[in-house]
Each structure stands twice: as C-alpha cells, then as structure tokens.
Design an enzyme around this catalytic site. Structure first.
Site, PDB file in Angstrom:
ATOM      1  N   ASP A  42       3.464  41.014  42.612  1.00 21.78           N
ATOM      2  CA  ASP A  42       2.924  42.098  41.776  1.00 21.78           C
ATOM      3  C   ASP A  42       4.046  42.626  40.890  1.00 21.78           C
ATOM      4  O   ASP A  42       5.044  43.163  41.386  1.00 21.78           O
ATOM      5  CB  ASP A  42       2.404  43.191  42.721  1.00 21.78           C
ATOM      6  CG  ASP A  42       1.834  44.389  42.000  1.00 21.78           C
ATOM      7  OD1 ASP A  42       1.940  44.482  40.759  1.00 21.78           O
ATOM      8  OD2 ASP A  42       1.282  45.260  42.703  1.00 21.78           O
ATOM      9  N   ILE A  43       3.875  42.516  39.578  1.00 17.13           N
ATOM     10  CA  ILE A  43       4.945  42.893  38.645  1.00 17.13           C
ATOM     11  C   ILE A  43       5.229  44.403  38.680  1.00 17.13           C
ATOM     12  O   ILE A  43       6.335  44.818  38.333  1.00 17.13           O
ATOM     13  CB  ILE A  43       4.614  42.402  37.217  1.00 17.13           C
ATOM     14  CG1 ILE A  43       5.873  42.327  36.357  1.00 17.13           C
ATOM     15  CG2 ILE A  43       3.533  43.255  36.565  1.00 17.13           C
ATOM     16  CD1 ILE A  43       5.693  41.574  35.051  1.00 17.13           C
TER      17      ILE A  43
ATOM     18  N   ASN B 173      -3.685  45.053  25.249  1.00 15.25           N
ATOM     19  CA  ASN B 173      -4.580  44.701  24.146  1.00 15.25           C
ATOM     20  C   ASN B 173      -4.192  45.566  22.948  1.00 15.25           C
ATOM     21  O   ASN B 173      -3.358  46.468  23.078  1.00 15.25           O
ATOM     22  CB  ASN B 173      -6.047  44.870  24.546  1.00 15.25           C
ATOM     23  CG  ASN B 173      -6.342  46.280  25.019  1.00 15.25           C
ATOM     24  OD1 ASN B 173      -6.096  47.249  24.302  1.00 15.25           O
ATOM     25  ND2 ASN B 173      -6.824  46.407  26.241  1.00 15.25           N
TER      26      ASN B 173
ATOM     27  N   GLY C  66      -6.928  43.635  34.657  1.00 12.91           N
ATOM     28  CA  GLY C  66      -5.835  42.729  35.033  1.00 12.91           C
ATOM     29  C   GLY C  66      -4.508  43.452  35.181  1.00 12.91           C
ATOM     30  O   GLY C  66      -4.431  44.568  35.711  1.00 12.91           O
TER      31      GLY C  66
ATOM     32  N   ASP D  71      -2.659  44.811  32.982  1.00  8.26           N
ATOM     33  CA  ASP D  71      -2.633  46.047  32.177  1.00  8.26           C
ATOM     34  C   ASP D  71      -3.122  47.233  33.021  1.00  8.26           C
ATOM     35  O   ASP D  71      -2.459  48.289  33.081  1.00  8.26           O
ATOM     36  CB  ASP D  71      -3.538  45.826  30.956  1.00  8.26           C
ATOM     37  CG  ASP D  71      -3.410  46.881  29.880  1.00  8.26           C
ATOM     38  OD1 ASP D  71      -2.484  47.712  29.954  1.00  8.26           O
ATOM     39  OD2 ASP D  71      -4.238  46.860  28.953  1.00  8.26           O
TER      40      ASP D  71
ATOM     41  N   GLY E   2      -5.011  35.260  32.197  1.00  5.40           N
ATOM     42  CA  GLY E   2      -6.101  35.844  32.976  1.00  5.40           C
ATOM     43  C   GLY E   2      -7.372  35.884  32.135  1.00  5.40           C
ATOM     44  O   GLY E   2      -7.936  34.844  31.799  1.00  5.40           O
TER      45      GLY E   2
HETATM   46  P1  ADP Z   1      -4.580  38.545  29.612  1.00  7.90           P
HETATM   47  O1  ADP Z   1      -5.648  39.421  29.021  1.00  7.90           O
HETATM   48  O2  ADP Z   1      -3.321  38.483  28.762  1.00  7.90           O
HETATM   49  O3  ADP Z   1      -5.079  37.216  30.038  1.00  7.90           O
HETATM   50  P2  ADP Z   1      -4.609  39.473  32.383  1.00  7.90           P
HETATM   51  O4  ADP Z   1      -4.098  40.758  32.910  1.00  7.90           O
HETATM   52  O5  ADP Z   1      -6.050  39.177  32.528  1.00  7.90           O
HETATM   53  O6  ADP Z   1      -4.099  39.394  30.882  1.00  7.90           O
HETATM   54  O7  ADP Z   1      -3.838  38.283  33.065  1.00  7.90           O
HETATM   55  C1  ADP Z   1      -2.508  37.971  32.837  1.00  7.90           C
HETATM   56  C2  ADP Z   1      -1.917  37.456  34.121  1.00  7.90           C
HETATM   57  O8  ADP Z   1      -1.494  38.559  34.907  1.00  7.90           O
HETATM   58  C3  ADP Z   1      -2.905  36.681  34.988  1.00  7.90           C
HETATM   59  O9  ADP Z   1      -2.258  35.489  35.401  1.00  7.90           O
HETATM   60  C4  ADP Z   1      -3.148  37.595  36.181  1.00  7.90           C
HETATM   61  O10 ADP Z   1      -3.339  36.833  37.360  1.00  7.90           O
HETATM   62  C5  ADP Z   1      -1.839  38.326  36.245  1.00  7.90           C
HETATM   63  N1  ADP Z   1      -1.809  39.608  36.967  1.00  7.90           N
HETATM   64  C6  ADP Z   1      -2.804  40.457  37.266  1.00  7.90           C
HETATM   65  N2  ADP Z   1      -2.331  41.523  37.939  1.00  7.90           N
HETATM   66  C7  ADP Z   1      -0.985  41.342  38.067  1.00  7.90           C
HETATM   67  C8  ADP Z   1       0.093  42.069  38.671  1.00  7.90           C
HETATM   68  N3  ADP Z   1      -0.110  43.237  39.270  1.00  7.90           N
HETATM   69  N4  ADP Z   1       1.347  41.525  38.607  1.00  7.90           N
HETATM   70  C9  ADP Z   1       1.573  40.366  37.985  1.00  7.90           C
HETATM   71  N5  ADP Z   1       0.609  39.639  37.394  1.00  7.90           N
HETATM   72  C10 ADP Z   1      -0.653  40.112  37.444  1.00  7.90           C
END
Ligand code: ADP
Length: 191
Positions: free
Chosen positions: A20-21, A38, A46, A48, A138
């Site tokens: 988790d980032i 966005n 996601g 964001d 994502g």
């Molecule tokens: P996008 O709209 O750019 O595709 P998303 O948030 O849907 O953005 O996905 C981008 C990536 O972030 C995906 O691979 C998703 O699995 C990942 N992701 C979602 N939550 C987290 C988190 N808490 N930490 C790291 N990566 C995450």
C-alpha cells in the site's frame, strides 16, 4: 528488490515493493508519493481514494487551490502537480494523470509524460526519494507489461538527481511484472 538505475558510479537505485503506497516513506528524507489522479484532482477511486483517505481532508482543500487550466481541469493528462501530504508520512504528494488506455490517443506518450513530469517536478522541489504506483493500470486499464516497460525506462532516463525511485505495486501480478521488467532492463544492486 533493488536495481541500479544506470551503470554510472553513484547512480540512483530503483526499488520494488508490494503493498500500500499510503504507508511508504523514507525516514528523515524529503520524499513524495505519486498519486494516479484525474484531471479534476478532487479525489476518486483506487489509489487516488486511498491517498485522499490517508492524507485527510486538507488534501482536497490543497488540490482545490491548484488553478484550473480549463473548466474543471487542474491537471491535464500527462502533466503533474505538487501539494503537501498532510497526514501521510511523506513530505509531498505529486499528482499526475495517466491515460485511459482505450480512450486517449497516444497512450504510450501520455504515460511516459506522466512519469517524466512527476520526476521533473520532484527534482525541482528537492525531493530525493519518490514512490510511484502502477499509473493507469487500474480503472484506466493500461496493459501492465507495456506500462512496466514505460515506467522503468522513463525512471532510468529521467531520475536526475533523485537518490531512489520506488514502485509500490498493489497486487502480486503487478509486482511480478515489474520485477521481470526490471530484470530485463537493469542490473541488480550487489550488496
Ligand atoms: P488509474 O485510474 O490510473 O488506473 P487506479 O487507482 O485505478 O488508477 O489504479 C492504479 C494502480 O494502483 C492499480 O494497479 C491499483 O491496483 C493500484 N492501487 C490501488 N490502491 C493502491 C494503494 N493503496 N497503493 C498502491 N497501489 C494501489
């Protein structure tokens, strides 16, 4: 896992993590996580949503202050903006917008620009350590192997004065793809 970003002496490192980032930081350093945002920059799903949740409500207030470049758009696709990180453990959040794979023209160029403009903004702000999620992989449905190629090659070209570029991958599948791509493109750091 750790790789060298270039063959040059003193070159920075690329590090891969699974997880988790919002939990990532480097103790005592000027550091930033990158948000796959966005254009409106007011939060979303996601990563964001996770970043806004962890940063607290001040983050959306700071984002609202970023000027609109056209109605409703604070950050066009491929560009990047910086804010404080509030309750997150890092100093800054860099917000970038990756392409929607099936909708935007030239998704390869836009994804490269998103990584490159984030790295340039980090350098301009004295950030030494930066962590990226898998931008566009994502909801925006970018094919992950192609995304990994662009992410890692751009990190290698534009890491500039950054000490380390990290990727925090949320799934086993993404982590394995990023590791395989780094193994193809870079050499491992010898301890
Ligand atoms: P996008 O709209 O750019 O595709 P998303 O948030 O849907 O953005 O996905 C981008 C990536 O972030 C995906 O691979 C998703 O699995 C990942 N992701 C979602 N939550 C987290 C988190 N808490 N930490 C790291 N990566 C995450």
């Amino acid at each position: 896992e750790t790789f060298r970003l270039s063959a040059a002496a003193g070159a920075g490192a690329l590090k891969l993590h699974k997880g988790d980032i919002t939990l990532w930081s480097v103790d005592g350093a000027t550091d930033a996580i990158v948000n796959a945002a966005n254009g409106r920059m007011l939060g979303g799903g996601g990563v964001d949503g996770a970043i806004h949740q962890a940063a607290g409500p001040q983050l959306v207030q700071a984002c609202r202050k970023v000027p609109e470049v056209k109605p409703g758009i604070r950050c066009p696709t491929g560009e990047a903006r910086i804010t404080p990180a509030f309750e997150l453990p890092v100093s800054h959040v860099i917000h970038t917008v990756g392409p929607i794979y099936d909708m935007d023209r030239q998704p390869e160029l836009l994804l490269k620009n998103a990584y490159e403009n984030s790295l340039k903004l980090a350098k301009e702000n004295g950030i030494q350590y930066i962590a990226f999620p898998a931008i566009s992989c994502g909801i925006f449905r970018y094919p992950p192997k192609e995304a990994a190629n662009i992410a890692i090659s751009t990190a290698r070209q534009f890491s500039g004065d950054l000490k380390e570029v990290h990727f925090v991958l949320f799934t086993d599948e993404l982590y394995d793809i990023w590791r395989e791509t780094a193994q193809e493109m870079l050499t491992r750091f010898e301890k």
